[in-house]
Design an enzyme around this catalytic site. Sequence first.
Site, PDB file in Angstrom:
ATOM      1  N   LEU A 154       0.828  -1.205   0.000  1.00 45.74           N
ATOM      2  CA  LEU A 154       0.000   0.000   0.000  1.00 45.74           C
ATOM      3  C   LEU A 154       0.864   1.258   0.000  1.00 45.74           C
ATOM      4  O   LEU A 154       0.547   2.234  -0.680  1.00 45.74           O
ATOM      5  CB  LEU A 154      -0.944  -0.004   1.203  1.00 45.74           C
ATOM      6  CG  LEU A 154      -1.916   1.170   1.277  1.00 45.74           C
ATOM      7  CD1 LEU A 154      -2.805   1.248   0.040  1.00 45.74           C
ATOM      8  CD2 LEU A 154      -2.775   1.089   2.543  1.00 45.74           C
ATOM      9  N   LYS A 188      -0.962  11.804  17.726  1.00 45.29           N
ATOM     10  CA  LYS A 188      -0.814  10.387  18.041  1.00 45.29           C
ATOM     11  C   LYS A 188      -2.145   9.769  18.477  1.00 45.29           C
ATOM     12  O   LYS A 188      -2.947  10.398  19.165  1.00 45.29           O
ATOM     13  CB  LYS A 188       0.227  10.201  19.142  1.00 45.29           C
ATOM     14  CG  LYS A 188       1.629  10.649  18.776  1.00 45.29           C
ATOM     15  CD  LYS A 188       2.246   9.796  17.691  1.00 45.29           C
ATOM     16  CE  LYS A 188       3.637  10.252  17.316  1.00 45.29           C
ATOM     17  NZ  LYS A 188       4.625   9.978  18.354  1.00 45.29           N
ATOM     18  N   ILE A 203      16.048  19.894  11.593  1.00 46.35           N
ATOM     19  CA  ILE A 203      15.872  18.956  12.696  1.00 46.35           C
ATOM     20  C   ILE A 203      16.801  17.751  12.601  1.00 46.35           C
ATOM     21  O   ILE A 203      16.957  17.006  13.550  1.00 46.35           O
ATOM     22  CB  ILE A 203      14.389  18.514  12.775  1.00 46.35           C
ATOM     23  CG1 ILE A 203      13.491  19.743  12.892  1.00 46.35           C
ATOM     24  CG2 ILE A 203      14.138  17.602  13.953  1.00 46.35           C
ATOM     25  CD1 ILE A 203      13.839  20.656  14.059  1.00 46.35           C
ATOM     26  N   GLU A 255      22.133  12.741   7.933  1.00 47.38           N
ATOM     27  CA  GLU A 255      21.742  11.381   8.313  1.00 47.38           C
ATOM     28  C   GLU A 255      21.587  10.441   7.116  1.00 47.38           C
ATOM     29  O   GLU A 255      20.763   9.519   7.131  1.00 47.38           O
ATOM     30  CB  GLU A 255      20.468  11.393   9.162  1.00 47.38           C
ATOM     31  CG  GLU A 255      20.601  12.253  10.400  1.00 47.38           C
ATOM     32  CD  GLU A 255      19.339  12.281  11.256  1.00 47.38           C
ATOM     33  OE1 GLU A 255      18.427  11.470  11.018  1.00 47.38           O
ATOM     34  OE2 GLU A 255      19.263  13.126  12.158  1.00 47.38           O
ATOM     35  N   ASP A 267      16.905  13.707  20.273  1.00 45.80           N
ATOM     36  CA  ASP A 267      15.482  13.749  19.955  1.00 45.80           C
ATOM     37  C   ASP A 267      14.664  12.914  20.937  1.00 45.80           C
ATOM     38  O   ASP A 267      14.978  11.739  21.177  1.00 45.80           O
ATOM     39  CB  ASP A 267      15.235  13.209  18.545  1.00 45.80           C
ATOM     40  CG  ASP A 267      15.740  14.148  17.468  1.00 45.80           C
ATOM     41  OD1 ASP A 267      15.928  15.341  17.783  1.00 45.80           O
ATOM     42  OD2 ASP A 267      15.943  13.709  16.330  1.00 45.80           O
ATOM     43  N   GLU A 302       4.127  10.326  24.008  1.00 38.55           N
ATOM     44  CA  GLU A 302       3.472   9.100  23.556  1.00 38.55           C
ATOM     45  C   GLU A 302       3.435   8.031  24.645  1.00 38.55           C
ATOM     46  O   GLU A 302       2.515   7.224  24.709  1.00 38.55           O
ATOM     47  CB  GLU A 302       4.216   8.579  22.337  1.00 38.55           C
ATOM     48  CG  GLU A 302       3.685   7.318  21.722  1.00 38.55           C
ATOM     49  CD  GLU A 302       4.544   6.914  20.542  1.00 38.55           C
ATOM     50  OE1 GLU A 302       4.999   5.768  20.512  1.00 38.55           O
ATOM     51  OE2 GLU A 302       4.769   7.767  19.660  1.00 38.55           O
ATOM     52  N   CYS A 356       7.773  16.050  18.176  1.00 42.34           N
ATOM     53  CA  CYS A 356       6.926  16.335  17.025  1.00 42.34           C
ATOM     54  C   CYS A 356       5.552  15.703  17.172  1.00 42.34           C
ATOM     55  O   CYS A 356       5.415  14.628  17.742  1.00 42.34           O
ATOM     56  CB  CYS A 356       7.575  15.853  15.730  1.00 42.34           C
ATOM     57  SG  CYS A 356       7.958  14.095  15.683  1.00 42.34           S
ATOM     58  N   GLU A 372       6.768  20.816  16.950  1.00 42.37           N
ATOM     59  CA  GLU A 372       5.837  20.980  15.833  1.00 42.37           C
ATOM     60  C   GLU A 372       4.778  22.007  16.188  1.00 42.37           C
ATOM     61  O   GLU A 372       4.151  21.924  17.225  1.00 42.37           O
ATOM     62  CB  GLU A 372       5.157  19.645  15.519  1.00 42.37           C
ATOM     63  CG  GLU A 372       4.134  19.726  14.404  1.00 42.37           C
ATOM     64  CD  GLU A 372       2.765  20.234  14.847  1.00 42.37           C
ATOM     65  OE1 GLU A 372       2.146  20.954  14.045  1.00 42.37           O
ATOM     66  OE2 GLU A 372       2.331  19.934  15.956  1.00 42.37           O
ATOM     67  N   HIS A 397       5.416  17.191   6.682  1.00 37.77           N
ATOM     68  CA  HIS A 397       4.594  16.030   6.335  1.00 37.77           C
ATOM     69  C   HIS A 397       3.666  16.324   5.155  1.00 37.77           C
ATOM     70  O   HIS A 397       2.837  15.495   4.788  1.00 37.77           O
ATOM     71  CB  HIS A 397       3.782  15.578   7.547  1.00 37.77           C
ATOM     72  CG  HIS A 397       4.641  15.036   8.653  1.00 37.77           C
ATOM     73  ND1 HIS A 397       5.213  15.853   9.593  1.00 37.77           N
ATOM     74  CD2 HIS A 397       5.039  13.780   8.947  1.00 37.77           C
ATOM     75  CE1 HIS A 397       5.920  15.115  10.444  1.00 37.77           C
ATOM     76  NE2 HIS A 397       5.833  13.856  10.065  1.00 37.77           N
TER      77      HIS A 397
END
Length: 763
Positions: free
Chosen positions: A18, A120, A439, A492, A607, A613, A651, A673, A702
């Site tokens: 998907l 989230k 970031i 990175e 980070d 969360e 974020c 964010e 995003h």
Amino acid sequence: MAITHNLGFPRIGAKRELKFALESYWKGQSSLDALKAVGAELRGRHWQAQSALDLAPVGDFAFYDQMLDMSFTLGNLPERVRGFEGDVLDNYFRVARGRSASVADEGQCGCGVAAGEMTKWFDTNYHYIVPEFTADTVFRLDASRLLEQLAEAKAQGVRAKPVIIGPVTYLALGKTKDGSDRLALLDRLLPVYAELLNTLAANGVEWVQIDEPILVTELEEPWRHAFEIAYHELKGAPVKLLLATYFGELQDQRYLVANLPVAGLHIDVVRGRDDLVPLLNLLPSSKILSLGVIDGRNIWKTDLNAVLDWLEPIQLQLGERLWIAPSCSLLHVPVDLDSEQTLDSEVRSWLAFAKQKLDELRILATALNQGRHVVQSELAANRAAIEARRSSPRVNNPEVKAALAKIDAELGRRKSPYSERADKQAARLNLPRFPTTTIGSFPQTGEIRQARRQFKSGEIEEAAYVEIMRAEIARCVREQEALGLDVLVHGEAERNDMVEYFGEQLDGYAFSQFGWVQSYGSRCVKPPILFGDISRPKAMTVDWITYAQSLTTKPMKGMLTGPVTILNWSFVRDDQPRSVSCQQLALAIREEVLDLERAGVRLIQIDEAALREGLPLRKSQWGAYLDWAVESFRITANGVADETQIHTHMCYSEFNDIIAAIADMDADAITIETSRSDMELLDAFDDFKYPNEIGPGVYDIHSPNIPTEEHMVQLMRKAAERIPAERLWVNPDCGLKTRQWDEVIPALTNMVSAAKTLRASLG
């Protein structure tokens, strides 16, 4: 006979089919019909994998997000997308990501629209698109998606149980855009739900799973009363409702839930075991009780014999009123362990992915309905695997446990308070007002991914791989210098994932090939498997960062992932407290921080995107978690000298209510964010005076949309109303890994220009 069912199945596909179909369509490389065909093929395959169940979910498949699906089912579209014509799926993607495919948007607003806010899903790493409301919101049923999938399921002989988000949870997880009371919309919403249930009944549906997971959170009385209003109004629908809760305990909601006029109740007895006995006493004798006995959130095998020991007496009590299922949707685990060919064989023997969890469910049901002797061999194999894991010497490391015993309060304290550190750092770094940075990650191009694949498959040697990565790092540094950014990153290029990269270099972790789970939309992550005590054999990032610093005179940030985020984004061992695993990670990453400092790195970003969360779903339990989570960050970060500037990043999390804990982390600078929420997250600073530096993200990474200089200036001006200008940074919301260079360059050009405008007007 115990009935088996499932709350949801991973939708992304065993090989991320998907994901690739979505991204191909968004790029204009394939048609909408081709995308829909992939969706239909996946649904059929997933129903086949669930064919042994008495009831299988329908409607759990989404092209982006199940909450966004529910918004479209209820006709709740933001006004900014109502003028578009064409296929409804294109409008769906506009809400999700700001635009659909380039072909679909041709002739429309070429710059896209504002994407919906994303946050989230409870305490998981899955993100949902937040429903938007105003006082004038009108709901209109569009059941076409559910009916199409229901017809597909019937054609394939599936014993279907449609899955929908319940009305109270839908309102509770949304936001009003005009400050109105979203609960006041309940009376307007319920008739649409009733119409939906009637429509499903007319199409031959007997059972409907209606998810109300907010019942495991602390609810104020108006919201508790809303459940009574909602389900008394819906009880007349000609279908049987299975009210599903998961992710935690009902606690003080037990009596309320037991007496709602629904035909059945599903509870999570993996995370909410204490609910079981009280509910058995409260539940009316006519009501079905579904028990989530298989962990839908983690990948360890279930101790089937232990489950049967306590489940068999309950079956004697409930008889045919007993249903069994995974604890929650299997969306949060990978699809199929049988796909794994290179996973450590010992660790592999301890695991169960989605398909294997359904097989565990089958074994439990067979033992309950026909006797344990019928599945004697399966139960014996399961017992052997559980015992092997428990006794494995690879799980426990005495040296790590000895290091933990030496942790004291001093380990997490900086040498001086922020006010003193700030002066030293300013003198050392000599940055302008409104310093610009990113970031951490820059685009992961096809060339980068190809080189990584070739290196892992042995097609190229390590030296050749290092040269390719160094060339990408050099490109990233050149581009940032050309843009005029003040603090650079190395980009990175060498990192596959911000957690997996570190886990691969730590003892105590194992890794899958195809253990992908959906984070949002087409974004998938492959959580590493934390199976044993954690230690760091050698430095993990120093060579890459020091090489990048050698290419420029501008300051280069060292980029690390913090212990809480590594923990929360891993499949974590369940045989010791999470706090202990987090402290082990903190000690390992602390060694990396100190090695970076010794190598001359002046800024180090650690980070902690997943700090919030991990919060328990009930606020009364937050304190204990925040104590050990914040302390773990401090252990990691606070061994450095005053002159070394520590950054952290968070974020897509609502953290206004934990801002004091974030301040206690004592990072010199935090980036967050704020662009999708239009700086709403900065409301926390109206009452709380955040003491250190902060970078409120002004570029929504995003979305493919490129923000204008004016938009970013406007956002920063809002920030400057709450935070002194001399403590503000200008940066994107998150890393740029998923974006393309042709999007990143103009967006960062505008961002640097915005910073110059701010310096001229506010500096």
